[in-house]
Design a protein around this motif. Structure first.
Motif, short mmCIF file in Angstrom:
data_model
loop_
_atom_site.label_atom_id
_atom_site.label_comp_id
_atom_site.label_asym_id
_atom_site.label_seq_id
_atom_site.Cartn_x
_atom_site.Cartn_y
_atom_site.Cartn_z
N GLU A 44 0.84 -1.20 0.00
CA GLU A 44 0.00 0.00 0.00
C GLU A 44 0.88 1.25 0.00
OE1 GLU A 44 -3.19 0.16 -0.37
OE2 GLU A 44 -3.71 -1.93 -0.09
N PRO A 45 0.46 2.31 -0.60
CA PRO A 45 -0.70 2.41 -1.47
C PRO A 45 -0.39 1.79 -2.84
CG PRO A 45 0.34 4.57 -1.28
CD PRO A 45 1.10 3.62 -0.39
N LYS A 46 -1.23 0.88 -3.26
CA LYS A 46 -0.99 0.09 -4.46
C LYS A 46 -0.84 0.94 -5.72
CE LYS A 46 -3.36 -4.01 -2.68
NZ LYS A 46 -2.20 -4.82 -2.40
N THR A 47 -1.58 2.03 -5.81
CA THR A 47 -1.54 2.84 -7.03
C THR A 47 -0.24 3.64 -7.17
OG1 THR A 47 -2.76 4.58 -5.90
CG2 THR A 47 -4.04 3.04 -7.27
N ALA A 52 1.44 -1.59 -10.71
CA ALA A 52 -0.02 -1.46 -10.59
C ALA A 52 -0.64 -1.10 -11.93
CB ALA A 52 -0.38 -0.41 -9.54
N THR A 53 0.05 -0.29 -12.71
CA THR A 53 -0.49 0.13 -14.01
C THR A 53 -0.69 -1.07 -14.92
OG1 THR A 53 0.75 2.20 -13.74
CG2 THR A 53 -0.17 1.74 -15.93
N TRP A 54 0.36 -1.88 -15.06
CA TRP A 54 0.22 -3.00 -15.99
C TRP A 54 -0.60 -4.14 -15.43
CZ3 TRP A 54 3.43 -6.92 -14.09
CH2 TRP A 54 4.63 -6.56 -13.47
N ILE A 55 -0.65 -4.29 -14.11
CA ILE A 55 -1.53 -5.33 -13.55
C ILE A 55 -3.00 -4.96 -13.80
CG2 ILE A 55 -2.33 -6.45 -11.43
CD1 ILE A 55 0.57 -6.14 -10.36
N LEU A 56 -3.35 -3.70 -13.50
CA LEU A 56 -4.73 -3.28 -13.73
C LEU A 56 -5.07 -3.25 -15.22
CD1 LEU A 56 -5.22 -0.51 -11.03
CD2 LEU A 56 -6.34 -2.75 -11.13
N CYS A 82 -2.61 5.34 -11.61
CA CYS A 82 -1.31 4.70 -11.43
C CYS A 82 -0.25 5.40 -12.28
CB CYS A 82 -1.41 3.22 -11.81
SG CYS A 82 -2.58 2.29 -10.80
N PRO A 83 1.02 5.16 -11.97
CA PRO A 83 2.10 5.83 -12.72
C PRO A 83 2.04 5.57 -14.22
CG PRO A 83 2.97 4.76 -10.75
CD PRO A 83 1.54 4.32 -10.89
N GLY A 87 -2.08 9.03 -20.84
CA GLY A 87 -1.31 9.09 -22.07
C GLY A 87 -0.96 7.72 -22.63
N ASN A 88 -1.23 6.66 -21.87
CA ASN A 88 -0.97 5.31 -22.37
C ASN A 88 -2.07 4.97 -23.38
OD1 ASN A 88 -1.42 2.39 -22.53
ND2 ASN A 88 0.15 2.22 -20.95
N PRO A 89 -1.71 4.85 -24.66
CA PRO A 89 -2.73 4.65 -25.69
C PRO A 89 -3.61 3.42 -25.46
CG PRO A 89 -0.65 5.21 -26.72
CD PRO A 89 -0.38 4.97 -25.25
N PHE A 90 -3.00 2.31 -25.02
CA PHE A 90 -3.80 1.11 -24.81
C PHE A 90 -4.84 1.32 -23.72
CE2 PHE A 90 -4.78 -2.76 -22.48
CZ PHE A 90 -5.36 -3.49 -23.49
#
Length: 140
Positions: A44-47, A52-56, A82-83, A87-90
């Motif tokens: 924690e904090p997970k975000t 966390a970005t790629w897991i979610l 998350c970090p 801006g992440n297109p996917f």
């Protein structure tokens, strides 16, 4: 930003790789179980963690591909905190797709993944002449 210890990072990567293999075979429920195990390993904090970005993203993608659009919307929206998510297109595209499937007004969908659309227009000569007002300040 702090880094995960090697053992935790390796375990998260292993679980996500196994989940990806299952997802590629259409076994989304089993893949989600592994992705959630990886999520539970984040401190924690997970975000705050890049993982966390790629897991979610993986969770939201599996949700979407299994036609659970409400869950996809929830998890991909959470990923946006998350970090490096903004801006992440996917992430923008998949979140917009989930919103579309849920019947969200089209302007909201364009707002969500407008960043992806606007940054990719120049790659397609026919589309580059289009004028798209997404209403998203990230797209201006």
């Amino acid at each position: 930003m702090s880094e995960l210890n090697d053992q935790t990072y390796d375990t998260i990567c292993r679980l996500c790789e196994q989940g990806d293999t299952l997802a590629e075979d259409g076994q989304y429920t089993e893949a989600l179980d592994l992705y959630w195990q990886a999520w539970d390993l984040l401190p924690e904090p997970k975000t705050d963690w890049e993982a966390a970005t790629w897991i979610l993203a993986a969770i939201g993608d599996a949700d979407f591909l299994s036609s659970d659009f409400a869950a996809a919307h929830e998890h991909l929206s959470h990923a946006m905190f998350c970090p490096d998510a903004i801006g992440n297109p996917f992430l923008h595209l998949r979140l917009g797709q989930a919103q579309f499937e849920l019947g969200v007004e089209i302007n909201s969908v364009v707002y969500t993944f407008g960043f992806c659309l606007k940054t990719r227009l120049s790659s397609y000569p026919a589309l580059s002449r289009m004028s798209i007002d997404t209403g998203n300040p990230l797209c201006s």
